[in-house]
Design an enzyme around this catalytic site. Sequence first.
Site, mmCIF file in Angstrom:
data_model
loop_
_atom_site.group_PDB
_atom_site.id
_atom_site.type_symbol
_atom_site.label_atom_id
_atom_site.label_comp_id
_atom_site.label_asym_id
_atom_site.label_seq_id
_atom_site.Cartn_x
_atom_site.Cartn_y
_atom_site.Cartn_z
ATOM 1 N N HIS A 109 80.337 -47.611 -8.527
ATOM 2 C CA HIS A 109 80.245 -46.334 -7.805
ATOM 3 C C HIS A 109 79.038 -46.236 -6.880
ATOM 4 O O HIS A 109 78.383 -45.202 -6.794
ATOM 5 C CB HIS A 109 80.252 -45.173 -8.790
ATOM 6 C CG HIS A 109 81.537 -45.012 -9.542
ATOM 7 N ND1 HIS A 109 82.757 -45.382 -9.027
ATOM 8 C CD2 HIS A 109 81.802 -44.511 -10.791
ATOM 9 C CE1 HIS A 109 83.711 -45.113 -9.912
ATOM 10 N NE2 HIS A 109 83.162 -44.594 -10.988
ATOM 11 N N HIS A 180 84.970 -37.794 -8.076
ATOM 12 C CA HIS A 180 85.052 -38.157 -9.498
ATOM 13 C C HIS A 180 85.141 -36.920 -10.398
ATOM 14 O O HIS A 180 84.466 -36.844 -11.423
ATOM 15 C CB HIS A 180 83.846 -39.000 -9.886
ATOM 16 C CG HIS A 180 84.109 -39.967 -11.010
ATOM 17 N ND1 HIS A 180 84.600 -39.567 -12.231
ATOM 18 C CD2 HIS A 180 83.950 -41.314 -11.089
ATOM 19 C CE1 HIS A 180 84.713 -40.624 -13.027
ATOM 20 N NE2 HIS A 180 84.328 -41.701 -12.347
ATOM 21 N N GLU A 314 91.152 -40.668 -9.309
ATOM 22 C CA GLU A 314 90.257 -40.932 -8.184
ATOM 23 C C GLU A 314 91.016 -41.711 -7.107
ATOM 24 O O GLU A 314 91.321 -42.883 -7.283
ATOM 25 C CB GLU A 314 89.048 -41.740 -8.655
ATOM 26 C CG GLU A 314 88.302 -41.117 -9.825
ATOM 27 C CD GLU A 314 87.568 -42.174 -10.633
ATOM 28 O OE1 GLU A 314 86.675 -42.855 -10.066
ATOM 29 O OE2 GLU A 314 87.897 -42.345 -11.832
#
Length: 350
Positions: A109, A180, A314
């Site tokens: 991420h 997220h 996501e």
Amino acid sequence: MIKLIDANNFSKDFEKQGIQLFTLKNKNGIVSQITNYGGRVVNLFVPDKNGVFEDVVLGYDSAKDYLEKPDHFFGAIIGRYGNRIANGKFGIDNNEFLLEKNEEENQLHGGEKGFHAVVWQAKQISESVLELTHFSKHLDQGFPGNLEVKVEYTLTDENELQIKYFAVSDAKTVINLTNHSYFNLSGNFNKSIENHLFQIKADYYLPVNDKMVPVGILENVANSPFDFRKLKTLKQALNKQHKQIDLGSGFDHNFVLDDVNTGFVAKVIDENSGRSLEVFTTEPGIQFYSGNHLNNLEGKNDVLYQKRAAFCLETQHFPNSPNQTNFPSTLLLSGEKYFSRTIYKFSVYK
């Protein structure tokens, strides 16, 4: 009952930037509060079949909590690269770029100081629109190019939380932006989401290795727990034995979306509350995460978030695409305009 968080809870300086909390509303009474710290959706109040509004996303009560408590990326904008890049490196034009690693040998991420962990510049355009911008310098977390990013949150009168992503770089780079948010449509975070009904329009998913990185092949979902082409409960899926489920203690996999031309890619229903969520996107993949690693986390209103307290959908390009030539490219050329759109649409299931 809609109980909004006091904006003062988010009045805090972080790295010489001011954290704030913004409130978006639509004409139907849906309300969401979003902070410019990580561009996070802090809460989202939507009605059930009886017209009762409850919060359906996990998060914390204050900026202090987001800074100090365990970070599971609650509600955040993820970038520069959503999901995992294997071994924290990739190449462009025979130049290797070494990334900040924050999950053993991988980057996850966008790194420790990815877009989830910075203060965005914020401008509330209207009662229903919030614009966030961020400048990511060349080699930020290891990524090449000076990158200008804009994210626009809109709470539409069609009961949609619409997210638009824009970016431009002054050098070749890779990019994969997503959100997220963790959802529990029951509005009761003490309840498991195992009885939610899930549909994902995908004939294939991406199997992963023991580091949760795709191995590079597309696997057909037929006759497997990964077949969500028709609505079924999470419990039904988890009850099937499968080595891929064992790797992540549940689902943490990217699904290859069949046809994003129509936009509609997934649906979730909580029959008890009657709340329904539909997902629309321009992206080729969607990461389904079944809340596998939530464990006694004290969230909003002192509720302890447990395993399976929420799910994530996501929308994104595939994990580790910069190292997989057979995956859709995430390369962004110098001066090229990046755009992505995702919509989370809420309604009442009857």
